[in-house]
Design a protein around this motif. Structure first.
Motif, PDB file in Angstrom:
ATOM      1  N   THR A   2       0.838  -1.180   0.000  1.00  0.00           N
ATOM      2  CA  THR A   2       0.000   0.000   0.000  1.00  0.00           C
ATOM      3  C   THR A   2       0.880   1.238   0.000  1.00  0.00           C
ATOM      4  O   THR A   2       1.735   1.397   0.852  1.00  0.00           O
ATOM      5  CB  THR A   2      -0.913   0.010   1.245  1.00  0.00           C
ATOM      6  OG1 THR A   2      -1.604  -1.232   1.319  1.00  0.00           O
ATOM      7  CG2 THR A   2      -1.903   1.129   1.180  1.00  0.00           C
ATOM      8  N   LYS A   3       0.666   2.102  -0.990  1.00  0.00           N
ATOM      9  CA  LYS A   3       1.435   3.339  -1.075  1.00  0.00           C
ATOM     10  C   LYS A   3       0.653   4.468  -0.424  1.00  0.00           C
ATOM     11  O   LYS A   3      -0.565   4.504  -0.489  1.00  0.00           O
ATOM     12  CB  LYS A   3       1.714   3.686  -2.532  1.00  0.00           C
ATOM     13  CG  LYS A   3       2.679   2.713  -3.190  1.00  0.00           C
ATOM     14  CD  LYS A   3       3.155   3.263  -4.490  1.00  0.00           C
ATOM     15  CE  LYS A   3       4.123   4.359  -4.166  1.00  0.00           C
ATOM     16  NZ  LYS A   3       5.174   4.585  -5.106  1.00  0.00           N
ATOM     17  N   LEU A   4       1.376   5.378   0.169  1.00  0.00           N
ATOM     18  CA  LEU A   4       0.757   6.560   0.754  1.00  0.00           C
ATOM     19  C   LEU A   4       0.345   7.512  -0.368  1.00  0.00           C
ATOM     20  O   LEU A   4       1.194   7.960  -1.144  1.00  0.00           O
ATOM     21  CB  LEU A   4       1.742   7.276   1.680  1.00  0.00           C
ATOM     22  CG  LEU A   4       1.734   6.840   3.123  1.00  0.00           C
ATOM     23  CD1 LEU A   4       2.872   7.501   3.881  1.00  0.00           C
ATOM     24  CD2 LEU A   4       0.431   7.143   3.790  1.00  0.00           C
ATOM     25  N   ALA A  23      -0.060   1.649   5.687  1.00  0.00           N
ATOM     26  CA  ALA A  23       0.686   2.298   4.602  1.00  0.00           C
ATOM     27  C   ALA A  23       1.888   3.061   5.152  1.00  0.00           C
ATOM     28  O   ALA A  23       2.962   3.065   4.542  1.00  0.00           O
ATOM     29  CB  ALA A  23      -0.228   3.235   3.820  1.00  0.00           C
ATOM     30  N   THR A  27       5.699   2.173   4.194  1.00  0.00           N
ATOM     31  CA  THR A  27       6.564   3.225   3.665  1.00  0.00           C
ATOM     32  C   THR A  27       7.843   3.326   4.487  1.00  0.00           C
ATOM     33  O   THR A  27       8.938   3.463   3.930  1.00  0.00           O
ATOM     34  CB  THR A  27       5.822   4.576   3.658  1.00  0.00           C
ATOM     35  OG1 THR A  27       4.650   4.452   2.838  1.00  0.00           O
ATOM     36  CG2 THR A  27       6.700   5.691   3.117  1.00  0.00           C
TER      37      THR A  27
END
Length: 76
Positions: A2-4, A23, A27
């Motif tokens: 999951t990307k921010l 996320a 990260t």
């Protein structure tokens, strides 16, 4: 992974804290950043310290609960 994103930060603001916290965690791991660095880097997308701290805490609590449930099942 999951990307921010701005959308994800808004979803966290709307109450999906654990998703945002996950996320943040990913990260930190992927980019080898500290919590403070993530907050600083993603501030331009609307992430602030209070929201990030709440989201990260919620994520960690959820992870602890899952781990507890798994260990409990292992001993059942």
């Amino acid at each position: 992974m999951t990307k921010l994103t701005k959308e994800l930060i808004e979803r966290g603001r709307a109450g999906e804290l654990s998703l945002l916290g996950g996320a943040i965690y990913e990260t930190m791991s992927r980019e080898s950043l500290t919590f403070q660095q993530v907050v600083f880097e993603y501030n331009r997308l609307g992430l602030n310290h209070t929201l990030a701290k709440s989201a990260y805490t919620e994520f960690r609590i959820d992870q602890d609960i899952l781990q507890f449930q798994k260990s409990r099942q292992a001993y059942s």
